[in-house]
Enzyme design. Structure first.
Site, PDB file in Angstrom:
ATOM      1  CE  LYS A   1      45.509  38.528  46.171  1.00 15.39           C
ATOM      2  NZ  LYS A   1      44.657  39.431  45.440  1.00 15.39           N
ATOM      3  NE  ARG A   2      38.886  29.904  46.765  1.00 17.93           N
ATOM      4  CZ  ARG A   2      37.803  29.157  46.599  1.00 17.93           C
ATOM      5  NH1 ARG A   2      36.628  29.624  46.957  1.00 17.93           N
ATOM      6  NH2 ARG A   2      37.879  27.946  46.090  1.00 17.93           N
TER       7      ARG A   2
ATOM      8  CE  LYS B   1      36.372  44.191  48.993  1.00 20.47           C
ATOM      9  NZ  LYS B   1      36.152  42.741  48.979  1.00 20.47           N
TER      10      LYS B   1
ATOM     11  CE  LYS C   1      42.649  34.612  43.041  1.00 19.06           C
ATOM     12  NZ  LYS C   1      42.139  35.967  42.746  1.00 19.06           N
TER      13      LYS C   1
ATOM     14  CB  THR D   1      37.074  43.551  44.598  1.00 12.89           C
ATOM     15  OG1 THR D   1      37.069  42.171  44.965  1.00 12.89           O
ATOM     16  CG2 THR D   1      36.302  43.736  43.309  1.00 12.89           C
TER      17      THR D   1
ATOM     18  CG  HIS E   1      33.324  37.936  36.880  1.00 13.11           C
ATOM     19  ND1 HIS E   1      33.388  39.033  37.699  1.00 13.11           N
ATOM     20  CD2 HIS E   1      32.022  37.771  36.579  1.00 13.11           C
ATOM     21  CE1 HIS E   1      32.165  39.508  37.899  1.00 13.11           C
ATOM     22  NE2 HIS E   1      31.320  38.755  37.220  1.00 13.11           N
TER      23      HIS E   1
HETATM   24  C1  F58 Z   1      36.871  36.996  40.204  1.00 15.16           C
HETATM   25  N1  F58 Z   1      36.390  35.706  39.802  1.00 15.16           N
HETATM   26  C2  F58 Z   1      38.118  37.423  39.464  1.00 15.16           C
HETATM   27  N2  F58 Z   1      35.462  33.643  40.268  1.00 15.16           N
HETATM   28  O1  F58 Z   1      39.112  36.421  39.594  1.00 15.16           O
HETATM   29  C3  F58 Z   1      38.611  38.738  40.043  1.00 15.16           C
HETATM   30  O2  F58 Z   1      39.714  39.208  39.346  1.00 15.16           O
HETATM   31  C4  F58 Z   1      37.494  39.760  39.985  1.00 15.16           C
HETATM   32  O3  F58 Z   1      37.846  40.911  40.686  1.00 15.16           O
HETATM   33  C5  F58 Z   1      36.219  39.210  40.608  1.00 15.16           C
HETATM   34  O4  F58 Z   1      35.866  37.968  40.014  1.00 15.16           O
HETATM   35  C6  F58 Z   1      35.053  40.150  40.455  1.00 15.16           C
HETATM   36  O5  F58 Z   1      34.942  40.570  39.142  1.00 15.16           O
HETATM   37  C7  F58 Z   1      35.878  34.863  40.721  1.00 15.16           C
HETATM   38  O6  F58 Z   1      35.777  35.186  41.894  1.00 15.16           O
HETATM   39  C8  F58 Z   1      34.987  32.650  41.046  1.00 15.16           C
HETATM   40  O7  F58 Z   1      34.906  32.729  42.255  1.00 15.16           O
HETATM   41  C9  F58 Z   1      34.553  31.390  40.351  1.00 15.16           C
HETATM   42  C10 F58 Z   1      33.080  31.149  40.645  1.00 15.16           C
HETATM   43  C11 F58 Z   1      32.608  29.840  40.041  1.00 15.16           C
HETATM   44  C12 F58 Z   1      33.435  28.717  40.507  1.00 15.16           C
HETATM   45  C13 F58 Z   1      34.910  28.945  40.240  1.00 15.16           C
HETATM   46  C14 F58 Z   1      35.384  30.249  40.846  1.00 15.16           C
END
Ligand code: F58
Length: 794
Positions: free
Chosen positions: A533-534, A645, A539, A641, A355
Site C-alpha cells: 500500500k502507499r 483482495k 498505515k 480495498t 475518502h
Molecule cells: C484511499 N484514499 C483511502 N487517496 O486511504 C482508502 O482507505 C480507501 O480504501 C480508498 O481511498 C478508496 O476509497 C486515497 O487513495 C489518495 O490517493 C489521495 C489522492 C490525492 C492526492 C493524495 C492522495
C-alpha cells in the site's frame, strides 16, 4: 442503403492478429518483437469491443436512461489487454493462437506497461468501478485527465526511494481513440463584469481540453462504457512571429504553459506554483467534463429542469468539487436560470464521495488563489455559502473561513448525497469532519462500502484458484460473487483443502521466481506475509518493521527454536515530498539488508521489498499471500480495498478495527481473522494520556530492545526521526499497539503451522468475501445515490 452499423463479420483471432501486425504495425511475423505481437493482439481485441460499445451507446439513447458521470482525478487502470481478453471470454482462443506463433500469451499480455494514472486506493477504486458499471450495464462515463506521466517510477538507491518519471505514452497506446473534434475551451483568471444584468466572466488565459476515449468492456462483453480523458493543448499552436524573430523558446511558451496542466499526476504542491497548477488541473478537467455533459444533454432534451433526472455526476473526493460552483455558473450565468434554482438543480445532479478524515488531506484553497484563478467561482461560493447560512441561521459551519475555501463543506453542501467508503468511516464522518453539516442535513450522508472487481482480482490474477472454484461450484460466480458462499461446505473437505493449499503453493513458487529475478531470493516454504500500500505513517509500515526486528532478535537468541519461517514482503511508494514516509522506506530496506545477510536466521526470516509497486505487481503478490497486513491506526484508514483482495484470494488478515477491516471480520468470522490493537475511540483516549509512548516502551522489553538496536546503528543509519517519533509524541500509536501486535503475530505463527486448520480458515475467507465485489458497491450507488437503472443489450 447498406446498413453501415452492422457488425463486420468476425474473423478468427489468429487472422485478426496477423492482419494488424502487418497492416496496423507494418511488421512481418518473422521480425516482430513481443511488443509488436502485444500491440497486434490489442488492436484485434479492441476491434471486438467496438460493436458492443456502439450498441451500448445506442441502447442508452433509445431508452433515454439516466447516465452516470464519474469525475475522478485518478483512474489507476493498470494493464487493459488481459482485462479485455478475459471479459470477452477469449483467453483460451488467445492462448491457442499464440501457441501457434510459438509464444506464451501471458508473457505477451504482461508486456503491456501499466497505465498508472493514480496514486493508490482512490484511483484503483475508480478503475474497479468503471469495470463494474460496464458489467452491470449501467450507462456511465469516466472523466479524468490523460496525464503524460503517471505516478513516478520508484527505485531504491542505498535503500532510499528515488523517483524517475513514468513514461507510459512513449509507445503507441492501442486502447485509445483520439477525438480531435471533441475540444472544449477552458479559461482561467481575468475578470467578472456585469453586462445587462448578468455576470460575465472573461478569463485572461485559455487552454483547450482535447478528448481521448477508451472503451471499458464489461464481463462477457455485453456492455461497454467510455473513459474520456482530457489533454491540455494551447489555443494557438505556435507563435510564428516570435519564432521568426529567433525567439524559439518564447515561441513555444504558450504551448508549454498549456501542456503543463496535463503533464504529470499530482505534482508536488508544497510550493505556491505547485498549488496553482493543482487547482488548474482540477478546474480544467471538471469544467471540460461539465460542458461535455451538458452538450450531450442538449442533444436529447431542451428542458434544464430534467437535468437531475437524466444526469448523475459523482465527485470522487473533493478534487472535482469545483463542479458545484461551475455547474451553477453554467446554469445561472450562461443559461439564465435563477440562482436558487441553479443551486438546487446542480445539487440534484451531484454526489460526493469522501475518502479521508485526515485533516491534512482535506482540500483547502486560499481565497487569494481561488480569486485570481477563478474569480467568478469565488463569488458564487460566497453566494452558496450565504444561501446556506440564511437557510440555517444557527449553523456553525462555513465553506469559507481563515481566508480559505474549504472544499469538503463546499462539496457537501452542493451534493444531494455524500458517502463514506466503509461503515466505520461513514459513522466517523458523521461524528467528526461533517458533524455540523450532518446535524443540519441528517439524510444526506450514506454509506457505500468499497469493493473490488472479481474479474481482475480473481479471474485474471488468480487463474488457478478461479479454475478450482468453477470446478467446485460451476460457472457464474464472477458476476455473482456472493455465490462463493457455496464453497463453505468444502472448508470441511480435506481433499479440497489440499488442492486449495497446492494452488497457494504454486502461486508462491511463481512469485518466488519473480522476486528471485529482482535479486530478492525467498523460500516458498515460508509464510508469505505481505504489506502492500502507499507508505504512510497512519498505515504503520514501521510497526511491522519494529515487529520484524524484535522477531529477528528473538530468533538470534535461540536460532534452533521452533520458529515459523516468514518472508516479510513490503511494497509501496511514498509521496516525493513526504520525508517521514521516505525514512520508513529506508528503514525497511536497511533492516532487510541486515536480516537477509544473517546466516543464523535467514532461513527463518527474510525481508523482500520489490521496488516500484504497482497494479501489475499487486496482481502477482495478492494470489501468493498467506497473511495480509492491515494494521493502520484505528480511525484513520477510510476503507482499504487491498484488504478485500487478500481475503478474497484466501489470505488471512492481521488487522485493527479500522475501515473495511471491521466488515471483513464480521463477514469472514472473528475466529478467521487476527485482531489486535486499540479501537478508534480508545485511540482518541490514549492520545490524551501523558507520555503514552514512553509507558508502552517501558512495559515491553521487546519493543525497547528493537528501538535500541535501531538507535545504536545496527542498521547503519540511526533513523532518529522514527525512533524519536514513536517514543515521543507517537501520534499514530505505534508503541502503544506494539505489544498486542506482537501477541497476534505469534498467534499467526502458531495457526500457520497447523496446515489443515489454516487452509480451512483461508477457504472460509474466500467463501465469505463475495460481498466485497464492486458490483455490489455500484448497485448501492445506483440505488441510493444515482437513482440509475441498469440497461442491457442482446
Ligand atoms: C484511499 N484514499 C483511502 N487517496 O486511504 C482508502 O482507505 C480507501 O480504501 C480508498 O481511498 C478508496 O476509497 C486515497 O487513495 C489518495 O490517493 C489521495 C489522492 C490525492 C492526492 C493524495 C492522495
Amino acid at each position: 442503403m447498406k446498413d453501415l452499423t452492422a457488425a463486420i463479420p468476425a474473423t478468427d483471432l489468429r487472422s485478426a492478429v496477423l492482419q494488424h501486425l502487418k497492416y496496423s504495425l507494418g511488421k512481418d511475423a518473422e521480425h516482430a518483437t513481443i511488443t509488436d505481437w502485444r500491440q497486434a493482439l490489442s488492436f484485434a481485441i479492441r476491434d471486438r469491443i467496438v460493436d458492443p460499445w456502439f450498441a451500448s451507446t445506442r441502447e442508452t439513447y433509445a431508452r433515454q436512461g439516466k447516465r452516470v458521470f464519474y469525475l475522478s482525478m485518478e483512474f489507476l487502470i493498470g494493464r487493459l489487454l488481459e482485462d479485455a481478453v478475459v471479459n470477452l471470454g477469449l483467453l483460451d482462443e488467445a492462448h491457442e493462437t499464440f501457441e501457434g506463433f510459438g509464444l506464451d500469451v501471458r508473457t505477451v499480455m504482461a508486456d503491456e506497461p501499466d497505465a498508472a494514472l493514480g496514486n493508490g486506493g482512490l484511483g484503483r477504486l475508480a478503475a474497479c468501478f468503471l469495470e463494474s458499471m460496464s458489467t452491470l450495464g449501467c450507462p456511465a462515463y469516466g472523466y479524468g485527465i490523460r496525464y503524460e506521466h503517471g505516478l513516478f517510477r520508484q527505485g531504491f538507491r542505498d535503500g532510499r526511494q528515488v523517483e524517475a518519471p513514468e513514461d507510459w505514452l512513449s509507445e503507441l497506446h492501442a486502447w485509445e481513440f483520439e477525438r480531435p473534434e471533441a475540444t472544449i475551451p477552458v479559461g482561467f483568471g481575468g475578470e467578472v463584469r456585469e453586462l445587462g444584468g448578468r455576470m460575465v466572466w472573461t478569463p485572461d488565459e485559455r487552454v483547450i481540453a482535447q478528448a481521448t476515449d477508451t472503451p471499458i468492456i464489461g464481463w462477457h462483453g455485453k456492455w461497454a462504457n467510455t473513459l474520456r480523458l482530457w489533454s491540455a493543448r494551447p489555443e494557438t499552436v505556435f507563435d510564428l512571429d516570435r519564432f521568426n524573430a529567433g525567439d524559439y523558446f518564447g515561441a513555444a511558451e504558450a504551448e508549454n504553459t498549456a501542456r503543463t496542466i496535463s503533464r504529470v499526476l499530482y505534482p508536488d504542491d508544497t510550493t505556491e506554483e505547485g498549488k496553482r497548477l493543482r487547482l488548474k488541473q482540477e478546474f480544467f478537467f471538471t469544467a471540460a467534463s461539465l460542458r461535455d455533459i451538458l452538450r450531450r444533454f442538449d442533444t436529447e432534451y431542451d428542458d434544464l429542469s430534467l437535468l437531475p433526472s437524466k444526469v448523475a455526476i459523482q465527485l470522487n473526493d473533493t478534487h472535482p468539487a469545483i463542479a458545484g460552483p461551475e455547474l451553477v455558473r453554467l446554469l445561472h450565468d450562461e443559461r439564465g436560470m435563477d440562482l436558487p434554482r441553479a443551486i438546487e438543480t446542480a445539487r440534484g445532479c451531484l454526489g460526493y464521495t469522501n475518502h479521508t478524515l485526515l485533516p491534512e488531506a482535506l482540500e483547502r484553497w486560499s481565497e487569494g488563489l481561488m480569486g485570481s484563478l477563478l474569480p467568478r467561482h469565488l463569488q458564487l461560493i460566497e453566494r452558496i455559502d450565504a444561501a446556506h447560512a440564511e437557510a440555517h441561521p444557527d449553523r456553525r459551519v462555513t465553506m469559507l473561513g481563515d481566508g480559505d475555501v474549504h472544499m469538503g463543506p463546499l462539496a457537501f453542501s452542493m451534493a444531494h448525497k455524500v458517502n463514506g467508503v466503509s461503515g466505520l468511516h461513514t459513522e466517523l464522518m458523521k461524528e467528526t469532519v461533517f458533524a455540523e453539516l450532518h446535524r443540519l442535513h441528517p439524510e444526506r450522508i450514506v454509506n457505500q462500502t468499497n469493493g473490488v472487481t472479481p474479474r481482475r482480482w480473481m479471474v485474471s490474477a488468480n487463474p488457478r484458484l478461479s479454475a478450482l472454484i468453477t470446478e467446485a461450484i460451476g460457472i457464474g460466480w464472477a458476476d455473482d460473487l456472493e455465490r462463493l458462499a457455496e464453497l463453505e461446505p468444502m472448508a470441511e473437505d480435506a481433499g479440497f483443502l489440499e488442492r486449495f493449499d497446492a494452488i497457494k503453493r504454486a502461486n508462491k513458487v511463481d512469485l518466488a521466481g519473480n522476486l528471485a529475478g529482482r535479486d530478492l531470493p525467498v523460500d516458498p516454504d515460508a509464510m508469505f506475509d505481505v504489506q502492500i500500500k502507499r507508505i504512510h505513517e497512519y498505515k504503520r509500515q514501521h510497526l511491522n518493521v519494529l515487529e520484524t526486528i524484535a522477531l529477528w532478535q528473538e530468533m538470534r537468541d535461540d536460532p534452533t527454536g521452533d520458529w515459523t519461517p516468514r518472508v516479510k514482503i513490503f511494497g509501496g511508494k511514498a509521496a516525493p515530498g513526504y520525508v517521514f514516509a521516505k525514512e520508513i522506506i529506508h528503514l525497511i530496506n536497511a533492516v532487510g539488508d541486515v536480516i537477509n545477510a544473517d546466516p543464523a536466521t535467514n532461513h527463518l526470516l527474510r525481508v523482500a521489498y520489490p521496488a516500484n509497486y504497482n497494479v501489475s505487481l499487486a496482481e502477482r503478490l495478492i494470489p501468493a499471500a498467506e497473511l495480509s497486513q492491515q494494521i493502520s491506526t484505528a480511525g484513520k484508514e477510510a476503507s482499504g480495498t487491498g484488504n478485500m483482495k487478500f481475503a478474497l484470494n484466501g489470505a488471512l488478515t492481521i488487522g485493527t478495527l479500522d475501515g473495511a477491516n471491521v466488515e471483513i471480520r464480521e463477514l469472514v468470522g472473528a475466529e478467521n481473522f487476527f485482531l489486535f490493537g486499540m479501537t478508534a475511540s480508545e485511540v482518541v483516549a490514549r492520545r490524551e494520556m501523558h507520555d503514552h509512548a514512553r509507558a508502552a516502551i517501558e512495559a515491553d522489553p521487546r519493543l525497547a530492545r528493537a528501538l535500541d538496536a535501531i538507535r545504536s546503528g545496527t542498521f547503519g543509519d540511526r533513523f532518529e526521526a522514527i525512533t524519536e517519533n514513536v517514543s515521543g509524541q507517537d501520534y499514530f500509536l505505534v508503541s502503544s499497539d506494539f505489544s498486542d501486535y506482537w501477541r497476534a503475530s505469534r498467534e499467526v505463527d502458531a495457526a500457520w503451522r497447523d496446515r489443515a486448520a489454516w487452509n480451512r480458515m483461508a477457504v472460509l475467507n474466500t467463501a465469505r468475501s463475495g460481498w466485497f465485489s464492486s458490483d455490489r458497491t455500484i448497485r448501492g450507488y445506483m440505488r441510493d445515490i444515482w437513482n440509475a437503472e441498469a440497461l442491457s443489450i442482446g
